[in-house]
Scaffold this motif. Structure first.
Motif, PDB file in Angstrom:
ATOM      1  N   PRO A   4     -48.920  35.071 -42.809  1.00 17.73           N
ATOM      2  CA  PRO A   4     -48.970  36.539 -42.849  1.00 17.73           C
ATOM      3  C   PRO A   4     -47.928  37.098 -43.809  1.00 17.73           C
ATOM      4  O   PRO A   4     -47.000  36.393 -44.227  1.00 17.73           O
ATOM      5  N   ARG A   5     -48.070  38.364 -44.138  1.00 17.11           N
ATOM      6  CA  ARG A   5     -47.127  39.045 -45.024  1.00 17.11           C
ATOM      7  C   ARG A   5     -46.673  40.333 -44.352  1.00 17.11           C
ATOM      8  O   ARG A   5     -47.491  41.082 -43.812  1.00 17.11           O
ATOM      9  N   LYS A   6     -45.403  40.593 -44.408  1.00 17.70           N
ATOM     10  CA  LYS A   6     -44.853  41.801 -43.821  1.00 17.70           C
ATOM     11  C   LYS A   6     -45.201  43.014 -44.690  1.00 17.70           C
ATOM     12  O   LYS A   6     -45.139  42.949 -45.928  1.00 17.70           O
ATOM     13  N   VAL A   7     -45.529  44.105 -44.047  1.00 12.09           N
ATOM     14  CA  VAL A   7     -45.778  45.354 -44.763  1.00 12.09           C
ATOM     15  C   VAL A   7     -45.120  46.495 -43.995  1.00 12.09           C
ATOM     16  O   VAL A   7     -44.994  46.455 -42.775  1.00 12.09           O
ATOM     17  N   ASP A   8     -44.688  47.503 -44.739  1.00  8.26           N
ATOM     18  CA  ASP A   8     -44.078  48.701 -44.153  1.00  8.26           C
ATOM     19  C   ASP A   8     -44.951  49.879 -44.559  1.00  8.26           C
ATOM     20  O   ASP A   8     -44.804  50.444 -45.642  1.00  8.26           O
ATOM     21  N   VAL A   9     -45.897  50.236 -43.704  1.00  7.91           N
ATOM     22  CA  VAL A   9     -46.889  51.252 -44.038  1.00  7.91           C
ATOM     23  C   VAL A   9     -47.027  52.240 -42.890  1.00  7.91           C
ATOM     24  O   VAL A   9     -47.099  51.850 -41.726  1.00  7.91           O
ATOM     25  N   ARG A  10     -47.061  53.519 -43.221  1.00  3.38           N
ATOM     26  CA  ARG A  10     -47.377  54.536 -42.219  1.00  3.38           C
ATOM     27  C   ARG A  10     -48.887  54.727 -42.194  1.00  3.38           C
ATOM     28  O   ARG A  10     -49.523  54.851 -43.251  1.00  3.38           O
ATOM     29  N   VAL A  11     -49.468  54.785 -41.013  1.00  2.00           N
ATOM     30  CA  VAL A  11     -50.913  54.935 -40.866  1.00  2.00           C
ATOM     31  C   VAL A  11     -51.242  56.353 -40.415  1.00  2.00           C
ATOM     32  O   VAL A  11     -50.751  56.828 -39.396  1.00  2.00           O
ATOM     33  N   VAL A  12     -52.066  57.014 -41.226  1.00  2.00           N
ATOM     34  CA  VAL A  12     -52.678  58.281 -40.832  1.00  2.00           C
ATOM     35  C   VAL A  12     -54.173  58.029 -40.772  1.00  2.00           C
ATOM     36  O   VAL A  12     -54.757  57.522 -41.730  1.00  2.00           O
ATOM     37  N   SER A  13     -54.801  58.318 -39.656  1.00  2.00           N
ATOM     38  CA  SER A  13     -56.230  58.054 -39.498  1.00  2.00           C
ATOM     39  C   SER A  13     -56.961  59.350 -39.183  1.00  2.00           C
ATOM     40  O   SER A  13     -56.351  60.353 -38.802  1.00  2.00           O
ATOM     41  N   ALA A  14     -58.285  59.305 -39.345  1.00  2.00           N
ATOM     42  CA  ALA A  14     -59.081  60.507 -39.102  1.00  2.00           C
ATOM     43  C   ALA A  14     -60.456  60.111 -38.589  1.00  2.00           C
ATOM     44  O   ALA A  14     -60.960  59.015 -38.874  1.00  2.00           O
ATOM     45  N   THR A  15     -61.057  61.017 -37.841  1.00  2.00           N
ATOM     46  CA  THR A  15     -62.403  60.780 -37.318  1.00  2.00           C
ATOM     47  C   THR A  15     -63.047  62.110 -36.958  1.00  2.00           C
ATOM     48  O   THR A  15     -62.356  63.080 -36.639  1.00  2.00           O
ATOM     49  N   ASN A  16     -64.384  62.139 -37.027  1.00  2.00           N
ATOM     50  CA  ASN A  16     -65.100  63.316 -36.537  1.00  2.00           C
ATOM     51  C   ASN A  16     -65.648  63.070 -35.134  1.00  2.00           C
ATOM     52  O   ASN A  16     -66.374  63.892 -34.587  1.00  2.00           O
ATOM     53  N   ARG A  17     -65.308  61.931 -34.550  1.00  2.00           N
ATOM     54  CA  ARG A  17     -65.716  61.603 -33.184  1.00  2.00           C
ATOM     55  C   ARG A  17     -64.623  62.019 -32.187  1.00  2.00           C
ATOM     56  O   ARG A  17     -63.459  62.155 -32.554  1.00  2.00           O
ATOM     57  N   ASP A  18     -65.029  62.153 -30.925  1.00  2.00           N
ATOM     58  CA  ASP A  18     -64.073  62.363 -29.837  1.00  2.00           C
ATOM     59  C   ASP A  18     -63.649  60.980 -29.349  1.00  2.00           C
ATOM     60  O   ASP A  18     -64.362  60.334 -28.580  1.00  2.00           O
ATOM     61  N   LEU A  19     -62.493  60.504 -29.809  1.00  2.00           N
ATOM     62  CA  LEU A  19     -62.096  59.129 -29.500  1.00  2.00           C
ATOM     63  C   LEU A  19     -61.794  58.930 -28.017  1.00  2.00           C
ATOM     64  O   LEU A  19     -61.954  57.818 -27.502  1.00  2.00           O
ATOM     65  N   GLU A  20     -61.368  59.968 -27.330  1.00  2.00           N
ATOM     66  CA  GLU A  20     -61.144  59.815 -25.891  1.00  2.00           C
ATOM     67  C   GLU A  20     -62.465  59.521 -25.176  1.00  2.00           C
ATOM     68  O   GLU A  20     -62.518  58.689 -24.266  1.00  2.00           O
ATOM     69  N   THR A  21     -63.541  60.177 -25.612  1.00  2.00           N
ATOM     70  CA  THR A  21     -64.870  59.887 -25.065  1.00  2.00           C
ATOM     71  C   THR A  21     -65.305  58.475 -25.428  1.00  2.00           C
ATOM     72  O   THR A  21     -65.896  57.750 -24.610  1.00  2.00           O
ATOM     73  N   GLU A  22     -65.008  58.072 -26.683  1.00  2.00           N
ATOM     74  CA  GLU A  22     -65.370  56.726 -27.133  1.00  2.00           C
ATOM     75  C   GLU A  22     -64.605  55.667 -26.330  1.00  2.00           C
ATOM     76  O   GLU A  22     -65.148  54.618 -25.997  1.00  2.00           O
ATOM     77  N   VAL A  23     -63.358  55.952 -26.014  1.00  2.00           N
ATOM     78  CA  VAL A  23     -62.564  55.023 -25.193  1.00  2.00           C
ATOM     79  C   VAL A  23     -63.171  54.909 -23.796  1.00  2.00           C
ATOM     80  O   VAL A  23     -63.338  53.803 -23.252  1.00  2.00           O
ATOM     81  N   ALA A  24     -63.513  56.059 -23.205  1.00  2.00           N
ATOM     82  CA  ALA A  24     -64.088  56.054 -21.854  1.00  2.00           C
ATOM     83  C   ALA A  24     -65.418  55.302 -21.821  1.00  2.00           C
ATOM     84  O   ALA A  24     -65.752  54.666 -20.813  1.00  2.00           O
ATOM     85  N   ALA A  25     -66.158  55.348 -22.935  1.00  2.00           N
ATOM     86  CA  ALA A  25     -67.452  54.663 -23.003  1.00  2.00           C
ATOM     87  C   ALA A  25     -67.311  53.195 -23.386  1.00  2.00           C
ATOM     88  O   ALA A  25     -68.304  52.477 -23.453  1.00  2.00           O
TER      89      ALA A  25
END
Length: 483
Positions: free
Chosen positions: A293-314
């Motif tokens: 593996p290789r070490k990386v120092d990256v900040r993650v910004v993500s986006a979605t048009n879905r309701d991820l809380e609903t997706e988690v519950a499902a």
């Protein structure tokens, strides 16, 4: 002498140089060079602010060429455009070559322009700070100070100032929250409908943060199957899978020290989610086919048009990954929820369309803006942009755009009370049918055959519906008839 905004593009593919020239032509003078020798001739005789170099060139790599450039011509800001490339060469040479930013192939025009603008701004700031000078190489400390000055200025087009809105808009509160997110190196999850400007907000967060001097890299996670997405993000070794003809550096590695924006994160598969979670937990990636593996120092910004809380519950999205991504959640409201933003956004879009179309349209009539503000814009800013392009293309002069240029659906939108259920079911269905047929008649200029084909009806069936609903077609001269 060249213009004060000159870009040297070094690429042996003539079509690639011409494509870049067309994209940058409105803001920059572009000089093309087919190889390192031709590029060095240009640098010896011209004042160049930005160098955009391909990695794969005949004779030597882009990294090797840019190393020499840093020694002999240290002033220009160096960018690299790359697709498949030897990751070891890049990693070994990135510091020596002083590469400011990578642009991945296939590049997007708006991102290319943004990167070149940033590089040109950095060149100017270096000069204002005393210049790099031919006698000395640019030190990392100087570069960091220049970047800090650039962050403080929050350049137009990259920072929060690029998010156009009215003072009373609900998005103003979102922007203030996002500004707070820049102060801390935590993951941000941006939710909202497609076309609301989630990437624009992500860019503003990056450029307002302590990582602003490092790359901002974008990947649409919903556009690729798992194996290709893993290769894009984590990299791969030659022969790792069918089609992996060379080593490839992953976008996490390209973004090292900076920010990666993972769009449409809700579209990823459970198996990919496991691998992404491991990267976020361990802070390291393993390219496909690699042993270590290789070490990386990256900040993650993500986006979605879905309701991820609903997706988690499902059970469609991992709960542990959701909490890793959503340390700082932000929601971008739809354009329908902020009609007060339509006039300033439309004005900004029109300026860009005028520039692209080489026009000077003077704005919008008040009635045009009123009707635009009354429309729901289900496609959000993206739909608004397309509509304004269409209006400018249809206009015969540069006077303010009138309401007659608006699409039928915006001139005569379906009443919201009908959509919400006013009246009985029969009345609502007839109202929707009538609206759909009216729009199709307008779009097809009253051509019954085309309207019938568009709506999936026979000519006889369409005429029967029109008669029942009291509709007449309008011919190309504006007169109405029933035939």
């Amino acid at each position: 002498m060249t213009s004060p905004n000159t870009v040297l593009v070094v690429d042996d593919e003539v079509r690639s140089v011409e494509s870049i020239r067309r994209v940058l032509a409105d803001e920059f003078e572009v000089i093309g060079a087919r190889d390192a020798a031709e590029a060095e001739t240009v640098l010896a005789g011209e004042m160049v602010q930005v160098i955009l170099c391909d990695q794969r060139m005949p004779g030597e790599t882009g990294v090797a060429f840019l190393k020499r450039v840093r020694d002999q011509w240290p002033d220009p800001v160096r960018l690299m455009i790359s697709g498949y490339m030897d990751s070891e060469d890049i990693i070994a040479g990135i510091n020596e070559a002083g590469i400011y930013q990578f642009i991945t192939k296939p590049w997007q025009p708006d991102r290319l322009i943004e990167s070149v603008r940033e590089a040109a701004a950095l060149f100017r700031l270096q000069k204002e700070a005393g210049g790099v000078g031919v006698e000395a190489k640019p030190s990392e400390a100087r570069l960091r100070s220049v970047v800090a000055a650039r962050r403080g200025a929050e350049r137009a087009g990259s920072g929060f100032d690029a998010i156009v809105h009215a003072p009373e808009s609900p998005i103003a509160e979102v922007i203030e929250l996002a500004r707070r997110a820049t102060e801390y190196d935590i993951s941000v999850l941006i939710t909202g409908a497609s076309g609301t400007g989630k990437e624009l907000l992500a860019r503003a967060i990056h450029h307002g943060s302590g990582r602003a001097g490092k790359p901002f890299v974008v990947e649409n996670c919903g556009a690729l199957p798992d194996q290709l997405l893993e290769s894009e993000l984590f990299g791969c070794k030659k022969g790792a899978f069918t089609g992996a003809y060379q080593d490839r550096i992953g976008l996490f590695e390209v973004a090292d020290g900076g920010t990666i924006f993972l769009d449409e994160i809700g579209e990823t598969s459970p198996s990919f989610q496991v691998k992404l979670l491991r990267v976020l937990q361990e802070g390291e990636i393993r390219p496909l086919g690699a042993q270590r593996p290789r070490k990386v120092d990256v900040r993650v910004v993500s986006a979605t048009n879905r309701d991820l809380e609903t997706e988690v519950a499902a059970g469609r999205f991992r709960r542990d990954l959701y909490y890793r991504l959503a340390a700082f959640p932000l929601h971008v409201p739809a354009l329908a929820d902020r009609p007060m933003d339509i006039p300033p956004i439309a004005a900004r879009i029109l300026r860009g369309v005028n520039q692209s179309f080489h026009r000077a349209v003077a704005g919008f009539l008040p009635e045009t803006l009123r009707r635009m503000a009354a429309y729901d814009w289900p496609g959000n800013v993206r739909e608004l942009h397309n509509e304004i392009q269409r209006m400018v293309a249809l206009s015969d002069n540069d006077l303010p755009l009138g309401p007659h240029l608006l699409s039928r659906r915006i001139q005569h939108p379906v009443r919201s009370d009908v959509a919400a259920g006013a009246g009985n079911l029969k009345d609502r269905i007839e109202a929707l049918e009538k609206a759909q047929i009216q729009e199709a008649l307008e779009r097809c200029d009253g051509n019954i055959s085309r309207v019938a084909g568009h709506l999936g009806l026979s000519r006889v069936g369409l005429r029967a519906k029109m008669q029942r609903l009291g509709l007449q077609r309008r011919n190309s001269h504006g007169a109405r008839d029933g035939h």
